[in-house]
Design a protein around this motif. Structure first.
Motif, mmCIF file in Angstrom:
data_model
loop_
_atom_site.group_PDB
_atom_site.id
_atom_site.type_symbol
_atom_site.label_atom_id
_atom_site.label_comp_id
_atom_site.label_asym_id
_atom_site.label_seq_id
_atom_site.Cartn_x
_atom_site.Cartn_y
_atom_site.Cartn_z
ATOM 1 N N LYS A 52 2.103 2.063 -3.478
ATOM 2 C CA LYS A 52 1.075 2.709 -4.296
ATOM 3 C C LYS A 52 1.006 4.208 -4.036
ATOM 4 O O LYS A 52 0.628 4.985 -4.913
ATOM 5 N N ARG A 53 1.392 4.603 -2.834
ATOM 6 C CA ARG A 53 1.321 6.007 -2.436
ATOM 7 C C ARG A 53 2.665 6.716 -2.548
ATOM 8 O O ARG A 53 2.809 7.855 -2.116
ATOM 9 N N VAL A 105 3.532 9.865 4.263
ATOM 10 C CA VAL A 105 3.020 8.819 3.372
ATOM 11 C C VAL A 105 2.726 7.554 4.172
ATOM 12 O O VAL A 105 1.688 6.906 3.989
ATOM 13 N N ASP A 113 -0.459 7.975 6.254
ATOM 14 C CA ASP A 113 -1.654 7.828 5.415
ATOM 15 C C ASP A 113 -1.910 6.360 5.089
ATOM 16 O O ASP A 113 -3.059 5.898 5.102
ATOM 17 N N THR A 114 -0.836 5.636 4.817
ATOM 18 C CA THR A 114 -0.959 4.208 4.514
ATOM 19 C C THR A 114 -1.519 3.441 5.707
ATOM 20 O O THR A 114 -2.417 2.606 5.567
ATOM 21 N N GLU A 164 0.824 -1.204 0.000
ATOM 22 C CA GLU A 164 0.000 0.000 0.000
ATOM 23 C C GLU A 164 0.862 1.260 0.000
ATOM 24 O O GLU A 164 0.525 2.260 -0.649
#
Length: 443
Positions: free
Chosen positions: A391-392, A426, A429-430, A388
């Motif tokens: 992806k970010r 990041v 957020d993940t 994940e």
């Protein structure tokens, strides 16, 4: 462009057997990223995606990506002499100068270097030299090598056999003999094993100053002093594996310097060139070097084609110059403090964060089901978090061996405070996304 990308993806699936990969997944899905360029702590792939390299790729791009001066020095050396054999009495100027520079910066009396092409070769060489040393000293029965649980030393046959992480040893059904393992934090366990096996049969004890691939385990304060005393008491060589921890990674030139002891032998690779060329080596102490010189009567029958590779040694010299001129070791120390503080903020914000730790720019975050009880999820979450995060726009790594559910970090030593905050943003957020996805399937 789309057709070109698809062609490369198909060629990758058909022809490229990736190291440390899930082969079935690779065959089905192809490469996650096809990187084409990098700058500092960032990488860009063929599709134009930009990601932060939170792992220095493989713990090794210490000076960051895209350093044009490294390409220039490689071109200059290759234009004159890319390679010549260093067997027997042959030598070259970059190899000589690098060996001298390493003697200058290495701890204590480590003064002579045997060059290899990478970390696995360095570790295999160290075990072989240690055993040969005891043959020369008249103790051929001293052949056993002791390493630690949760350790990783490489994937060559000797290095695999030395690795304490059992899945790596289970990969093959015929390990090299005479390797033994002790608890990674217990000096008393080392003493007990030595006495059980007999000190007269043991050649060396090998340890990473900070265990990297096993989950970034930082030894207790007195552990290595106790280890050094035990090795001296029982006449056993002490070898440090600095393949990951060398060249500024932990906030000192070499990781063992945190503990105030000097090994008899030291393996290195990775950060010596920051990945800009393939190079590694083993340093030995001045007394050992003298014994080799005085006791050897024949040829040292060990050497790799690329030992002392002229271009690689030139690149290493430039890499060390950059590390020193840009004060990257001090930056690693300071940014390591920032990294640990950011980990602690994540710990207070996210319920699935357990223990956090860092030494310089080597860090780890444990994933837990219950912070108070340190209870783990039945299915490790770290691999999902890694996917994940990618992806970010963040590349990090998971460790799930031996019951661990851990995220590990090792960004380039050029990283800034703002970039650390960006990286942790990041990740936060993940983690928020993952926490929302947690359901009964993870309980």
């Amino acid at each position: 462009m789309r057709d070109q990308i698809q062609e490369l993806e198909e060629l990758d699936k058909k022809h490229f057997l990736h190291p440390n990969s899930a082969i079935q997944q690779q065959q089905q899905q192809g490469p996650g990223f096809i990187f084409t360029k990098g700058k500092g702590v960032f990488l860009e792939d063929i599709k134009g995606n930009c990601v932060m390299d939170g792992m220095s790729s493989l713990w090794n791009v210490n000076i960051g990506h895209g350093r044009e001066e490294m390409g220039e020095v490689a071109k200059e050396q290759m234009s004159k002499l890319a390679f010549s054999s260093c067997f027997a009495t042959f030598s070259n100027e970059p190899a000589i100068k690098l060996a001298a520079k390493l003697a200058e910066i290495a701890p204590g009396h480590l003064t002579a270097t045997f060059f290899t092409s990478g970390g696995s070769e360095s570790n295999d060489t160290a075990y072989k030299l240690a055993r040969h040393y005891w043959i020369l000293k008249g103790h051929p029965q001293k052949q056993k090598i002791i390493t630690r649980s949760k350790s990783y030393h490489g994937v060559a046959m000797g290095a695999t056999s030395a690795t304490g992480l059992k899945p790596f040893r289970d990969f093959t059904n015929s390990l090299a003999p005479d390797f033994h393992y002790v608890d990674h934090f217990s000096s008393s366990a080392l003493r007990d094993l030595i006495e059980a096996e007999g000190a007269e049969t043991i050649a060396a004890f090998v340890a990473e100053p900070v265990q990297g691939a096993g989950g970034v385990h930082i030894a207790p304060a007195n552990y290595f002093k106790e280890v050094r005393e035990i090795c001296d008491q029982y006449n056993i060589l002490f070898i440090t594996d600095e393949v990951i921890t060398g060249f500024g990674r932990t906030g000192t030139y070499f990781g063992i310097e945190h503990y105030g002891v000097v090994p008899d032998m030291m393996c290195f690779a990775k950060g010596v060139t920051s990945g800009y060329a393939q190079l590694g080596g083993v340093m030995i102490s001045q007394p050992m070097h003298q014994d080799f010189a005085e006791l050897s009567t024949g040829t040292l029958l060990h050497g790799y084609t690329y030992s002392g590779h002229a271009m690689a040694c030139s690149v290493a010299l430039k890499n060390i110059e950059i590390i020193e001129n840009e004060n990257l070791i001090d930056n690693a120390k300071q940014m390591g403090v920032e990294l640990l503080e950011e980990f602690k903020k994540l710990q207070s914000k996210h319920k699935i964060i357990g223990e956090v730790r860092a030494l310089g720019l080597m860090g780890a975050v444990e994933i837990v089901k219950d912070q108070a009880k340190n209870e783990r999820f039945e299915t490790p979450l770290a691999p999902l978090i890694v996917m994940e995060a990618a992806k970010r726009g963040l590349v990090i790594r998971s460790v799930v061996f031996d019951g661990l559910d851990t995220l590990v970090f090792a960004p380039p030593l050029v990283i800034t405070k703002d970039e650390i905050k960006q990286m942790m943003g990041v990740l936060s957020d993940t983690l928020s996304v993952i926490e929302k996805k947690i359901d009964k399937s993870f309980v």
